[in-house]
Design a protein around this motif. Sequence first.
Motif, PDB file in Angstrom:
ATOM      1  N   GLU A   1     -16.623  -5.814  -1.383  1.00 52.74           N
ATOM      2  CA  GLU A   1     -17.537  -4.768  -1.574  1.00 52.74           C
ATOM      3  C   GLU A   1     -18.819  -5.363  -1.273  1.00 52.74           C
ATOM      4  O   GLU A   1     -19.736  -4.518  -0.698  1.00 52.74           O
TER       5      GLU A   1
ATOM      6  N   ALA B   1      -3.307   0.082   7.277  1.00 51.71           N
ATOM      7  CA  ALA B   1      -4.603  -0.804   7.187  1.00 51.71           C
ATOM      8  C   ALA B   1      -4.861  -1.576   8.200  1.00 51.71           C
ATOM      9  O   ALA B   1      -4.130  -1.557   9.239  1.00 51.71           O
TER      10      ALA B   1
ATOM     11  N   MET C   1     -16.439   0.373   5.310  1.00 56.50           N
ATOM     12  CA  MET C   1     -14.991  -0.023   5.453  1.00 56.50           C
ATOM     13  C   MET C   1     -14.474   0.516   3.873  1.00 56.50           C
ATOM     14  O   MET C   1     -15.021   0.427   2.724  1.00 56.50           O
ATOM     15  N   LYS C   2     -13.315   1.380   3.927  1.00 58.84           N
ATOM     16  CA  LYS C   2     -12.753   1.675   2.601  1.00 58.84           C
ATOM     17  C   LYS C   2     -11.866   0.589   2.079  1.00 58.84           C
ATOM     18  O   LYS C   2     -11.020   0.016   3.052  1.00 58.84           O
ATOM     19  N   ILE C   3     -11.756   0.393   0.772  1.00 62.46           N
ATOM     20  CA  ILE C   3     -10.580  -0.558   0.188  1.00 62.46           C
ATOM     21  C   ILE C   3      -9.912   0.282  -0.547  1.00 62.46           C
ATOM     22  O   ILE C   3     -10.117   1.241  -1.260  1.00 62.46           O
ATOM     23  N   GLU C   4      -8.429   0.020  -0.304  1.00 62.87           N
ATOM     24  CA  GLU C   4      -7.577   0.764  -1.035  1.00 62.87           C
ATOM     25  C   GLU C   4      -6.220  -0.304  -1.429  1.00 62.87           C
ATOM     26  O   GLU C   4      -6.009  -1.214  -0.848  1.00 62.87           O
TER      27      GLU C   4
ATOM     28  N   ASN D   1     -19.386  -5.692   2.361  1.00 61.36           N
ATOM     29  CA  ASN D   1     -19.657  -4.421   2.863  1.00 61.36           C
ATOM     30  C   ASN D   1     -21.252  -3.879   2.786  1.00 61.36           C
ATOM     31  O   ASN D   1     -21.713  -3.337   3.832  1.00 61.36           O
TER      32      ASN D   1
ATOM     33  N   LYS E   1     -13.843  -3.166  10.796  1.00 56.27           N
ATOM     34  CA  LYS E   1     -12.509  -2.717  10.006  1.00 56.27           C
ATOM     35  C   LYS E   1     -12.815  -1.516   9.166  1.00 56.27           C
ATOM     36  O   LYS E   1     -13.830  -1.402   8.563  1.00 56.27           O
ATOM     37  N   ASP E   2     -11.794  -0.454   9.380  1.00 54.64           N
ATOM     38  CA  ASP E   2     -12.276   0.599   8.706  1.00 54.64           C
ATOM     39  C   ASP E   2     -11.386   0.644   7.477  1.00 54.64           C
ATOM     40  O   ASP E   2     -11.673   1.417   6.258  1.00 54.64           O
ATOM     41  N   LEU E   3     -10.127   0.300   7.085  1.00 61.16           N
ATOM     42  CA  LEU E   3      -9.456   0.112   5.923  1.00 61.16           C
ATOM     43  C   LEU E   3      -8.936  -1.189   5.652  1.00 61.16           C
ATOM     44  O   LEU E   3      -8.037  -1.776   6.234  1.00 61.16           O
ATOM     45  N   CYS E   4      -9.189  -1.569   4.556  1.00 59.11           N
ATOM     46  CA  CYS E   4      -8.782  -2.905   3.832  1.00 59.11           C
ATOM     47  C   CYS E   4      -7.696  -2.458   2.776  1.00 59.11           C
ATOM     48  O   CYS E   4      -8.176  -1.889   1.632  1.00 59.11           O
TER      49      CYS E   4
END
Length: 275
Positions: free
Chosen positions: A272, A203, A1-4, A275, A248-251
């Motif tokens: 993180e 998101a 999952m990416k965190i932005e 993850n 989830k793919d994007l947080c």
Amino acid sequence: MKIELASSYGFCFGVKRAIKIAENAKDAATIGPLIHNNEEINRLRQNFNVKTLEGIDELTDEKKAIIRTHGITKSDLEQLNKSGINVIDATCPFVTKPQQICEKMSNEGYDIVIFGDENHPEIKGVKSYAKGNVYVVLEEDELKNVKLNQRVAVISQTTKKIEKFMQIVSFLMLKVKEVRVFNTICNATFENQEAVDALSKRADVMIIIGGKNSSNTKQLYSIAKQNCTDSYLIENETELNKIWFNNKDLCGISAGASTPDWIIQKVIDKIENFN
């Protein structure tokens, strides 16, 4: 999952200024919570001996009193200045502006309409500067049965949404002959709201970090929730739930104007670790 992280988030100018003032003052008392973030208030108390009082009536032997970012009422300020205590003003300049407008326009005979929360400390302070009729509303419907002067000045709480402010202004322009409009919503609020709107549309899960009594943080959460069903408002990393991030793919992450970077980083670190 990416965190932005949102492109704009966290501490605004007024909060940064207030924190610096409190750190430099030391051994002081703030009149009301300096900002709406309990974690940061605890840090100031522990590291700089800056305690929080609910009001001026709780002052005892303090030598320095810091006025909160949201400001205080005009009468309380006058009483403080007469008391002989060292008054340190940490009111955000974006809050001082509507106070001044309210006083000036009411002196000129205008009814004052404030878009904001009646019980919010910022609005209590701003309202106290009006000498004539002043009405605090959240919806234009609240003004339908009000007999207004034909000269009205309109201002907003600094952390409100511009769209609703415009609706109230439009309503008043059809109701009275002269409407003076002062857009007192601060730039940081605009930028943070636009950023969370854009991110939450992409998101899968949104985390909004900030005090649950913070108006601007609640606005960010409301915007995020409209675009992303799985949106959560937390004050710190201990409230995170690993289940929120399953599949989830994007947080996306945003934070209110009173949320310091060290709290945001703790939240990111914990996500993180999930993850």
